[in-house]
Design a protein around this motif. Structure first.
Motif, PDB file in Angstrom:
ATOM      1  N   TYR A 276       4.249  14.517  11.666  1.00  0.00           N
ATOM      2  CA  TYR A 276       5.288  13.512  11.892  1.00  0.00           C
ATOM      3  C   TYR A 276       6.389  14.081  12.771  1.00  0.00           C
ATOM      4  O   TYR A 276       6.579  15.293  12.852  1.00  0.00           O
ATOM      5  CB  TYR A 276       5.889  13.049  10.565  1.00  0.00           C
ATOM      6  CG  TYR A 276       4.917  12.254   9.723  1.00  0.00           C
ATOM      7  CD1 TYR A 276       4.880  10.872   9.808  1.00  0.00           C
ATOM      8  CD2 TYR A 276       4.039  12.888   8.860  1.00  0.00           C
ATOM      9  CE1 TYR A 276       3.996  10.142   9.047  1.00  0.00           C
ATOM     10  CE2 TYR A 276       3.145  12.166   8.094  1.00  0.00           C
ATOM     11  CZ  TYR A 276       3.128  10.792   8.192  1.00  0.00           C
ATOM     12  OH  TYR A 276       2.249  10.063   7.446  1.00  0.00           O
ATOM     13  N   CYS A 277       7.128  13.188  13.400  1.00  0.00           N
ATOM     14  CA  CYS A 277       8.293  13.592  14.184  1.00  0.00           C
ATOM     15  C   CYS A 277       9.326  12.477  14.123  1.00  0.00           C
ATOM     16  O   CYS A 277       9.054  11.394  13.613  1.00  0.00           O
ATOM     17  CB  CYS A 277       7.898  13.895  15.631  1.00  0.00           C
ATOM     18  SG  CYS A 277       7.357  12.459  16.561  1.00  0.00           S
TER      19      CYS A 277
ATOM     20  N   CYS B 211       8.686  11.812  20.849  1.00  0.00           N
ATOM     21  CA  CYS B 211       9.286  12.588  19.761  1.00  0.00           C
ATOM     22  C   CYS B 211      10.552  13.281  20.260  1.00  0.00           C
ATOM     23  O   CYS B 211      10.595  13.799  21.376  1.00  0.00           O
ATOM     24  CB  CYS B 211       8.296  13.626  19.246  1.00  0.00           C
ATOM     25  SG  CYS B 211       6.910  12.926  18.336  1.00  0.00           S
TER      26      CYS B 211
ATOM     27  N   THR C 281      11.354  15.674   8.757  1.00  0.00           N
ATOM     28  CA  THR C 281       9.990  15.167   8.899  1.00  0.00           C
ATOM     29  C   THR C 281       9.164  15.768   7.768  1.00  0.00           C
ATOM     30  O   THR C 281       9.314  16.943   7.449  1.00  0.00           O
ATOM     31  CB  THR C 281       9.401  15.542  10.268  1.00  0.00           C
ATOM     32  OG1 THR C 281       9.475  16.952  10.437  1.00  0.00           O
ATOM     33  CG2 THR C 281      10.153  14.863  11.391  1.00  0.00           C
TER      34      THR C 281
ATOM     35  N   ARG D 182       2.997  11.469  14.744  1.00  0.00           N
ATOM     36  CA  ARG D 182       2.836  11.929  16.132  1.00  0.00           C
ATOM     37  C   ARG D 182       1.671  11.205  16.791  1.00  0.00           C
ATOM     38  O   ARG D 182       0.686  10.874  16.153  1.00  0.00           O
ATOM     39  CB  ARG D 182       2.577  13.434  16.181  1.00  0.00           C
ATOM     40  CG  ARG D 182       3.775  14.263  15.845  1.00  0.00           C
ATOM     41  CD  ARG D 182       3.482  15.729  16.106  1.00  0.00           C
ATOM     42  NE  ARG D 182       4.614  16.529  15.681  1.00  0.00           N
ATOM     43  CZ  ARG D 182       5.649  16.846  16.472  1.00  0.00           C
ATOM     44  NH1 ARG D 182       5.668  16.422  17.713  1.00  0.00           N
ATOM     45  NH2 ARG D 182       6.635  17.567  16.016  1.00  0.00           N
TER      46      ARG D 182
ATOM     47  N   LYS E 221      11.342   9.852  16.185  1.00  0.00           N
ATOM     48  CA  LYS E 221      11.274   9.174  17.478  1.00  0.00           C
ATOM     49  C   LYS E 221      12.460   8.227  17.640  1.00  0.00           C
ATOM     50  O   LYS E 221      12.955   7.662  16.664  1.00  0.00           O
ATOM     51  CB  LYS E 221       9.987   8.347  17.585  1.00  0.00           C
ATOM     52  CG  LYS E 221       8.730   9.173  17.676  1.00  0.00           C
ATOM     53  CD  LYS E 221       7.524   8.278  17.899  1.00  0.00           C
ATOM     54  CE  LYS E 221       6.256   9.102  18.083  1.00  0.00           C
ATOM     55  NZ  LYS E 221       5.117   8.239  18.411  1.00  0.00           N
TER      56      LYS E 221
END
Length: 136
Positions: A107-108, A52, A102, A135, A110
């Motif tokens: 969530y992130c 992330c 996000t 994530r 990436k």
């Protein structure tokens, strides 16, 4: 006889013409070599996603015809050192000025690859290809 007199009288003119032709040929050769060696707009995706990123929101500043978008870290848009990333159309559609965030803390963003492109002023840039992912 005429040719000999012509060359004897116009040595300086011929010398200057030779220099001008040499400069034109050199510039043309450099231009051709640069066009042959340019690898504009190359996207390289990784086999596995990266970790992330620290950034959680980006502001779109350019959308390509393909639907992919270049976006800059939105917390300080004018920061020259801020992160720029390419978001693929898979998470889109995108529009200029859009803020990409996000959806939740699950969530992130990436890094899934890298993108090499040439700016309008001719500078080569390489930025991460980013995507919103769950994530780990």
């Amino acid at each position: 006889m005429f040719v000999t007199n012509f060359f004897n009288q116009n040595r300086v003119f011929l010398f200057i013409c030779g220099i001008v032709i040499g400069i034109i040929l050199t510039i043309t050769t450099i231009f051709i070599i640069n066009n042959i060696n340019s690898d504009d707009n190359v996207i390289m995706l990784f086999e596995t996603e990266g970790p992330c990123m620290n950034e959680n929101s980006f502001k779109v500043f350019q959308v390509y015809e393909s639907g992919d978008a270049l976006a800059k870290e939105s917390r300080d848009f004018w920061d020259p050192m801020g992160v720029v990333a390419l978001f693929l159309v898979e998470d889109g559609p995108y529009y200029d000025g859009q803020i990409i965030r996000t959806p939740s803390s699950d969530y992130c963003i990436k890094q899934i690859g890298s993108y090499r492109y040439t700016t309008k002023n001719g500078t080569n840039k390489t930025v991460p290809v980013a995507a919103i992912r769950k994530r780990d």
